[in-house]
Design an enzyme around this catalytic site. Structure first.
Site, PDB file in Angstrom:
ATOM      1  N   THR A 121       0.825  -1.136  -0.127  1.00  0.00           N
ATOM      2  CA  THR A 121       0.019   0.044  -0.013  1.00  0.00           C
ATOM      3  C   THR A 121       0.887   1.366  -0.096  1.00  0.00           C
ATOM      4  O   THR A 121       1.717   1.404   1.060  1.00  0.00           O
ATOM      5  CB  THR A 121      -0.655  -0.047   1.264  1.00  0.00           C
ATOM      6  OG1 THR A 121      -1.464  -1.139   1.140  1.00  0.00           O
ATOM      7  CG2 THR A 121      -1.838   1.199   1.150  1.00  0.00           C
ATOM      8  N   PHE A 155      -6.721  -6.487  -0.874  1.00  0.00           N
ATOM      9  CA  PHE A 155      -7.875  -6.224  -0.205  1.00  0.00           C
ATOM     10  C   PHE A 155      -8.078  -7.600   0.560  1.00  0.00           C
ATOM     11  O   PHE A 155      -9.139  -7.878   0.657  1.00  0.00           O
ATOM     12  CB  PHE A 155      -8.945  -6.026  -1.188  1.00  0.00           C
ATOM     13  CG  PHE A 155      -8.891  -4.705  -2.075  1.00  0.00           C
ATOM     14  CD1 PHE A 155      -9.031  -3.582  -1.583  1.00  0.00           C
ATOM     15  CD2 PHE A 155      -8.349  -4.916  -3.462  1.00  0.00           C
ATOM     16  CE1 PHE A 155      -8.823  -2.658  -2.242  1.00  0.00           C
ATOM     17  CE2 PHE A 155      -8.041  -3.766  -4.069  1.00  0.00           C
ATOM     18  CZ  PHE A 155      -8.397  -2.502  -3.759  1.00  0.00           C
ATOM     19  N   ALA A 258     -21.335  -1.186  16.174  1.00  0.00           N
ATOM     20  CA  ALA A 258     -20.624  -0.310  17.139  1.00  0.00           C
ATOM     21  C   ALA A 258     -19.794  -1.034  17.941  1.00  0.00           C
ATOM     22  O   ALA A 258     -20.133  -2.159  18.066  1.00  0.00           O
ATOM     23  CB  ALA A 258     -21.659   0.549  18.082  1.00  0.00           C
ATOM     24  N   CYS A 266      -3.836  -1.849   8.852  1.00  0.00           N
ATOM     25  CA  CYS A 266      -4.341  -1.040   7.912  1.00  0.00           C
ATOM     26  C   CYS A 266      -4.841  -0.014   8.065  1.00  0.00           C
ATOM     27  O   CYS A 266      -4.588   1.230   7.390  1.00  0.00           O
ATOM     28  CB  CYS A 266      -5.054  -2.184   6.654  1.00  0.00           C
ATOM     29  SG  CYS A 266      -4.116  -3.584   6.166  1.00  0.00           S
ATOM     30  N   LYS A 269      -2.963   3.052   9.854  1.00  0.00           N
ATOM     31  CA  LYS A 269      -2.083   3.434   9.044  1.00  0.00           C
ATOM     32  C   LYS A 269      -2.590   4.307   7.632  1.00  0.00           C
ATOM     33  O   LYS A 269      -1.898   5.201   7.305  1.00  0.00           O
ATOM     34  CB  LYS A 269      -1.186   2.209   8.731  1.00  0.00           C
ATOM     35  CG  LYS A 269      -0.223   2.716   7.569  1.00  0.00           C
ATOM     36  CD  LYS A 269       0.792   1.514   7.403  1.00  0.00           C
ATOM     37  CE  LYS A 269       0.088   0.425   6.730  1.00  0.00           C
ATOM     38  NZ  LYS A 269       0.049   0.551   5.149  1.00  0.00           N
ATOM     39  N   LYS A 327      -8.990  -8.226  16.001  1.00  0.00           N
ATOM     40  CA  LYS A 327      -9.982  -8.772  15.528  1.00  0.00           C
ATOM     41  C   LYS A 327      -9.926 -10.325  15.626  1.00  0.00           C
ATOM     42  O   LYS A 327      -8.823 -10.641  15.712  1.00  0.00           O
ATOM     43  CB  LYS A 327     -10.539  -8.374  13.983  1.00  0.00           C
ATOM     44  CG  LYS A 327      -9.288  -9.006  13.222  1.00  0.00           C
ATOM     45  CD  LYS A 327      -9.368  -8.612  11.596  1.00  0.00           C
ATOM     46  CE  LYS A 327     -10.652  -9.281  11.124  1.00  0.00           C
ATOM     47  NZ  LYS A 327     -10.866  -9.052   9.582  1.00  0.00           N
TER      48      LYS A 327
END
Length: 440
Positions: A121, A155, A258, A266, A269, A327
């Site tokens: 990226t 992606f 929420a 990602c 940054k 996550k």
């Protein structure tokens, strides 16, 4: 095809392995000898479902070769993928040091016509800078080879990176000629079967597309978290609001949950990098700056609820934490909300007990001996004053609340992901705090 992927971090390792899975000969190159030696021994230093198995099987077939010899890899392949890290610099800009180092290597060792593909990226215009570096190096060597520059942003989602790579929903290709588009279509033809999954554009647009995608998703998250703050104060349940707007096909349910903020390698940054690009080009980035600010505030939602309940002096109190990675299905703790939450509680004198299915090793590198590391989720709640859920791993979704209630000193749960049923827990006698739900 003969491919070299330079960089064996998250993107490079997954991409190279998946290219090999499709029968290509792939050299995965890194300058860190220990990492390459581990990979040769099928030791993968990141957790990603399916990755270990594919690394092992493709090495056994001879299609995946790990090496530190970038010269050999470049001389024996035709497509060079730049997949090194682009970390955030202190001013929020994108650090391109590693990318430009690779460009120097390509210019130094290139011995035939080839394709140079940027997978990292990078800000708009970087691919053209890479081309100038390569051309300058070739000139110094008195060599003349044709190389086509291509931007092919990734992606991949951590936790589903392998399946995302093998079955992409679209392939974005930025190039300057039909020859480059065609070689990329040949490379990806076994990954996708439908021509409409290819999105062709110029190089600068492809570079911006990656930033735009991550910034848009981060914006959706921050919007819901900001809305949750209003819901907290007005007797509204953000979970019901989410259902109300998610059923609108123009909005959808993706990224409108929420919670206690986003993290990872990602979103933080790339949002900061895009803000920096705006500043350099004298273009306002008010929305993105608000996204950043809102996310920082969201990471304090849970600590603030704890302070409101227990007061700001948490001395002699112990909090059990479920989930540390940013996550589920990854061990990545970069910019994780858990870091902000735990440090905020430690500053107030609290004791912390933690458990995460995959991120414990990374947590120990961050927190050292400041917190207690538990072997399972129920050990965390034993004699804790409250339970805090930060990462919604599957094993936390439907736990035995009777056991939890009996082990906790107080039947109190702070839920940073709005995972449980409030009415059920209240009926059981729990005090249950959520994000964007009135605590009364």
């Amino acid at each position: 095809m003969k491919i070299t992927v330079i960089g064996t971090g998250y993107v490079g390792l997954v991409t190279g392995t998946c290219f090999a899975e499709m029968g290509n000969q792939v050299y995965c190159v890194d300058i860190i000898e220990e990492k390459i030696q581990n990979l040769k021994n099928n030791i993968v230093d990141i957790y990603e479902p399916q990755l270990n198995e594919l690394v092992k099987s493709n090495q056994e077939k001879g299609d995946l070769i790990f090496t530190t010899d970038i010269k050999f890899a470049i001389e024996n392949s035709d497509l060079y993928f730049i997949a090194v890290g682009t970390p955030m610099a202190e001013d929020g800009s994108c650090n391109l040091e590693y990318v430009f180092n690779v460009a120097q290597n390509i210019g130094e060792y290139m011995n035939h016509d080839c394709y140079v593909i940027t997978k990292s990226t990078v800000p708009v215009g970087t691919s053209h800078k890479i081309g100038k570096i390569i051309q300058k190096k070739l000139h110094e060597r008195n060599k003349s080879f044709n190389f086509n520059l291509i931007s092919n942003p990734e992606f991949l989602k951590e936790g589903t990176a392998v399946s995302d790579c093998l079955r992409p929903d679209r392939i974005v290709i930025g190039a300057e000629n039909e020859e480059s588009f065609e070689i990329m279509k040949q490379l990806y033809e076994h990954f996708i079967r439908n021509s409409y999954n290819y999105v062709f554009m110029n190089i600068n647009s492809a570079e911006m597309t990656k930033y735009a995608a991550n910034a848009m998703l981060a914006t959706k998250i921050s919007f819901m978290n900001e809305l949750a703050g209003i819901c907290d104060k007005t007797g509204v349940d953000i979970n019901e609001v989410r259902k109300g707007i998610g059923t609108d096909q123009r909005i959808g349910f993706s990224f409108i949950y929420a919670g206690c903020g986003y993290g990872g390698s990602c979103f933080p940054k790339d949002v900061n990098a895009l803000i920096n690009i705006g500043k350099i080009n004298n273009s306002p980035t008010e929305i993105l700056e608000a996204v950043n600010s809102t996310n920082n505030n969201a990471k304090m939602y849970i600590p603030n609820k704890i302070f409101n309940h227990f007061g700001e002096d948490l001395t002699e109190l112990t909090f059990g934490v479920w989930g540390l990675s940013f996550k589920p299905d990854t061990d990545d703790m970069r910019e994780a909300s858990s870091i902000t939450i735990i440090n905020s509680l430690l500053e107030k004198g609290a004791k912390i007990k933690v458990y995460d299915p995959k991120a414990m090793k990374n947590a120990k590198n961050i927190f050292k001996d400041e917190i207690e590391y538990c072997n399972n989720r129920f050990e965390v709640v034993d004699e804790s004053d409250a339970l805090i859920l930060i990462t919604e791993w599957k094993e936390f979704r439907n736990p035995n609340f009777e056991i939890i209630k009996n082990k906790l000193k107080n039947p109190i749960i702070f839920d940073g992901r709005n995972q449980f049923d409030k009415r059920y827990l209240n009926k059981m006698g729990f005090k249950y705090y959520q994000i964007g739900v009135d605590d009364c």
